[in-house]
Design an enzyme around this catalytic site. Structure first.
Site, PDB file in Angstrom:
ATOM      1  N   CYS A  76     -23.704 -16.185 -80.119  1.00  0.00           N
ATOM      2  CA  CYS A  76     -24.232 -16.346 -78.755  1.00  0.00           C
ATOM      3  C   CYS A  76     -23.333 -17.165 -77.826  1.00  0.00           C
ATOM      4  O   CYS A  76     -23.524 -17.140 -76.607  1.00  0.00           O
ATOM      5  CB  CYS A  76     -25.634 -16.937 -78.813  1.00  0.00           C
ATOM      6  SG  CYS A  76     -25.835 -18.178 -80.089  1.00  0.00           S
ATOM      7  N   HIS A  99     -27.318 -21.390 -73.253  1.00  0.00           N
ATOM      8  CA  HIS A  99     -26.169 -22.126 -73.793  1.00  0.00           C
ATOM      9  C   HIS A  99     -25.163 -22.349 -72.662  1.00  0.00           C
ATOM     10  O   HIS A  99     -24.893 -21.423 -71.880  1.00  0.00           O
ATOM     11  CB  HIS A  99     -25.460 -21.312 -74.879  1.00  0.00           C
ATOM     12  CG  HIS A  99     -26.214 -21.208 -76.180  1.00  0.00           C
ATOM     13  ND1 HIS A  99     -27.444 -21.768 -76.406  1.00  0.00           N
ATOM     14  CD2 HIS A  99     -25.857 -20.591 -77.336  1.00  0.00           C
ATOM     15  CE1 HIS A  99     -27.830 -21.495 -77.657  1.00  0.00           C
ATOM     16  NE2 HIS A  99     -26.884 -20.784 -78.236  1.00  0.00           N
TER      17      HIS A  99
HETATM   18  N1  LIG Z   1     -31.296 -17.282 -81.441  1.00  0.00           N
HETATM   19  C1  LIG Z   1     -30.152 -16.918 -80.882  1.00  0.00           C
HETATM   20  O1  LIG Z   1     -29.804 -17.331 -79.752  1.00  0.00           O
HETATM   21  C2  LIG Z   1     -29.234 -15.973 -81.588  1.00  0.00           C
HETATM   22  C3  LIG Z   1     -28.141 -15.483 -80.887  1.00  0.00           C
HETATM   23  C4  LIG Z   1     -27.264 -14.614 -81.542  1.00  0.00           C
HETATM   24  C5  LIG Z   1     -27.508 -14.257 -82.846  1.00  0.00           C
HETATM   25  N2  LIG Z   1     -28.594 -14.742 -83.491  1.00  0.00           N
HETATM   26  C6  LIG Z   1     -28.803 -14.324 -84.878  1.00  0.00           C
HETATM   27  O2  LIG Z   1     -29.965 -13.506 -84.951  1.00  0.00           O
HETATM   28  C7  LIG Z   1     -30.614 -13.718 -86.205  1.00  0.00           C
HETATM   29  C8  LIG Z   1     -32.067 -14.103 -85.974  1.00  0.00           C
HETATM   30  O3  LIG Z   1     -32.127 -15.231 -85.159  1.00  0.00           O
HETATM   31  P1  LIG Z   1     -33.478 -15.755 -84.511  1.00  0.00           P
HETATM   32  O4  LIG Z   1     -33.064 -16.903 -83.691  1.00  0.00           O
HETATM   33  O5  LIG Z   1     -34.266 -14.656 -83.895  1.00  0.00           O
HETATM   34  O6  LIG Z   1     -34.263 -16.308 -85.822  1.00  0.00           O
HETATM   35  P2  LIG Z   1     -35.823 -16.539 -86.061  1.00  0.00           P
HETATM   36  O7  LIG Z   1     -36.527 -16.852 -84.806  1.00  0.00           O
HETATM   37  O8  LIG Z   1     -35.900 -17.494 -87.188  1.00  0.00           O
HETATM   38  O9  LIG Z   1     -36.354 -15.105 -86.583  1.00  0.00           O
HETATM   39  C9  LIG Z   1     -35.966 -14.572 -87.815  1.00  0.00           C
HETATM   40  C10 LIG Z   1     -36.572 -13.178 -87.965  1.00  0.00           C
HETATM   41  O10 LIG Z   1     -36.061 -12.607 -89.171  1.00  0.00           O
HETATM   42  C11 LIG Z   1     -37.148 -12.182 -89.973  1.00  0.00           C
HETATM   43  N3  LIG Z   1     -36.753 -12.301 -91.390  1.00  0.00           N
HETATM   44  C12 LIG Z   1     -36.303 -13.387 -92.030  1.00  0.00           C
HETATM   45  N4  LIG Z   1     -36.030 -13.093 -93.321  1.00  0.00           N
HETATM   46  C13 LIG Z   1     -36.311 -11.777 -93.478  1.00  0.00           C
HETATM   47  C14 LIG Z   1     -36.249 -10.893 -94.569  1.00  0.00           C
HETATM   48  N5  LIG Z   1     -35.830 -11.267 -95.778  1.00  0.00           N
HETATM   49  N6  LIG Z   1     -36.626  -9.607 -94.381  1.00  0.00           N
HETATM   50  C15 LIG Z   1     -37.045  -9.187 -93.162  1.00  0.00           C
HETATM   51  N7  LIG Z   1     -37.129  -9.992 -92.095  1.00  0.00           N
HETATM   52  C16 LIG Z   1     -36.762 -11.273 -92.250  1.00  0.00           C
HETATM   53  C17 LIG Z   1     -38.293 -13.091 -89.608  1.00  0.00           C
HETATM   54  O11 LIG Z   1     -39.487 -12.463 -89.970  1.00  0.00           O
HETATM   55  P3  LIG Z   1     -40.824 -13.301 -90.328  1.00  0.00           P
HETATM   56  O12 LIG Z   1     -41.487 -13.597 -89.017  1.00  0.00           O
HETATM   57  O13 LIG Z   1     -41.606 -12.302 -91.132  1.00  0.00           O
HETATM   58  O14 LIG Z   1     -40.422 -14.507 -91.089  1.00  0.00           O
HETATM   59  C18 LIG Z   1     -38.076 -13.163 -88.096  1.00  0.00           C
HETATM   60  O15 LIG Z   1     -38.570 -11.987 -87.478  1.00  0.00           O
HETATM   61  C19 LIG Z   1     -29.777 -14.792 -86.926  1.00  0.00           C
HETATM   62  O16 LIG Z   1     -28.835 -14.133 -87.750  1.00  0.00           O
HETATM   63  C20 LIG Z   1     -29.064 -15.486 -85.819  1.00  0.00           C
HETATM   64  O17 LIG Z   1     -27.851 -16.051 -86.219  1.00  0.00           O
HETATM   65  C21 LIG Z   1     -29.471 -15.594 -82.909  1.00  0.00           C
END
Ligand SMILES: NC(=O)c1ccc[n+]([C@@H]2O[C@H](COP(=O)([O-])OP(=O)(O)OC[C@H]3O[C@@H](n4cnc5c(N)ncnc54)[C@H](OP(=O)(O)O)[C@@H]3O)[C@@H](O)[C@H]2O)c1
Length: 314
Positions: free
Chosen positions: A127, A222
């Site tokens: 990001c 950010h």
């Molecule tokens: N946040 C940002 O600004 C951002 C920016 C760029 C990239 N990312 C990347 O995007 C990804 C997710 O980030 P996030 O911030 O959205 O995280 P988050 O809010 O913690 O959400 C994680 C999601 O993944 C699901 N999940 C976790 N383990 C799983 C599994 N084994 N099988 C299926 N679903 C699973 C969770 O489902 P449950 O609800 O069922 O637990 C939830 O829907 C990460 O790799 C992060 O590095 C994030």
């Protein structure tokens, strides 16, 4: 692809990025969308969707054209290959595949053409990398890049939905800067990601880039202070002109996360010369990490793939 538009699977649809992905898909008129997450959320209702468990069987069934994954690195490593096996194209937002040779790492405004070279997976950058490369690209094309230094001010939503909940419930007096990434004794992985991903996207494998990343108690958006040394002279007024014309970039005198949150463009300002070095330029940018930094960039990649002839026919 079926009538009713492309069949899109949002894996991680209950998370911080997944929630914004669903909002953006709805805004853009996609109606054929399914939502997947872990067993913890299976069966839960999210608006008109019922969350399905992202099992290898469900993902490999061959009934989805494009999967948008935002589930974290280890879950992506495990699950993405099953989705590809079923014939879908995958845009993955974790760090699992970003630096793998042969897997395109794409910011559409910077290297969109690379998306079509995929063999099932296109990786979505970090990001902070996405807004940085949107801003560096036009400056590089005009004057070359000799060196880049970055200090980030990253919001809590970058660490996911649980971290946002923690900040909401934390007493204000406890707010602090955090450095909540993996540390190798010298650098956080966030800092090396910013360097390596920028090099890969801009196809400048030797670009000197040094970053210091910190997380600030801000919910969304950010910001990055950037010091650039160009190869040819680049007056700030010309840099401002170039950035004003750059896609997905908006010049704003004083960008901030608050101004960037909810916006699709990267805000850039404080464009001035850096007199401490030859051909130095300093600037400040801010972007919505959940939109252009994640969900929006991935949807733009998916749109490039959906507009291209089917992988099987290539
Ligand atoms: N946040 C940002 O600004 C951002 C920016 C760029 C990239 N990312 C990347 O995007 C990804 C997710 O980030 P996030 O911030 O959205 O995280 P988050 O809010 O913690 O959400 C994680 C999601 O993944 C699901 N999940 C976790 N383990 C799983 C599994 N084994 N099988 C299926 N679903 C699973 C969770 O489902 P449950 O609800 O069922 O637990 C939830 O829907 C990460 O790799 C992060 O590095 C994030």
């Amino acid at each position: 692809m079926r009538d009713g538009g492309p069949r899109i699977g949002v894996v991680g649809g209950t998370g911080a990025v997944g929630t914004v992905t669903l909002e953006l898909l709805r805004e853009r008129g996609y109606g054929n969308v399914r939502v997947f997450a872990s067993a913890r959320s299976a069966g839960k209702r999210l608006g008109e969707h019922v969350v399905e468990e992202a099992t290898p069987e469900a993902l490999s069934r061959g009934d989805v054209d494009v999967f948008l994954f935002s589930v974290g690195t280890s879950a992506s490593r495990e699950l993405v290959p099953h989705a590809v096996r079923g014939g879908a194209a995958v845009v993955d937002k974790s760090a699992a595949f970003r630096l793998e040779p042969g897997i395109p790492l794409v910011v559409p405004e910077v290297n969109g053409g690379r998306a079509l070279e995929h063999d099932g997976i296109v990786a979505n950058p970090n990001c902070c990398t996405i807004p940085l490369t949107c801003v560096l690209k036009p400056l590089y094309e005009e004057a070359g890049l000799a060196r880049v230094r970055v200090a980030t001010y990253q919001s809590v939503s970058g660490a996911g939905a649980q971290a946002m909940e923690r900040l909401r419930n934390e007493p204000q007096d406890d707010h602090d800067l955090r450095m909540d990434w993996d540390f190798d004794g010298e650098e956080f992985d966030e800092e090396s990601k910013l360097r390596e991903e920028t090099r890969k996207i801009m196809e400048l494998p030797d670009l000197p880039l040094q970053a210091t990343c910190v997380r600030v108690p801000v919910m969304v958006g950010h910001a990055e202070a950037v010091w650039i040394e160009t190869e040819a002279p680049l007056p700030p007024a010309r840099a401002r002109e170039l950035l004003s014309a750059a896609p997905s970039v908006r010049v704003e005198d004083f960008p901030s996360p608050g101004k960037a949150a909810g916006e699709d463009e990267v805000l850039v300002g404080r464009i001035r010369s850096d007199p401490t070095v030859e051909r130095g330029l300093a600037l400040f940018l801010a972007g919505d990490n959940l939109r252009k930094g994640a969900a929006l960039n991935a949807i733009q990649i998916a749109e490039l793939l959906l507009d291209a002839p089917a992988r099987a026919a290539a």
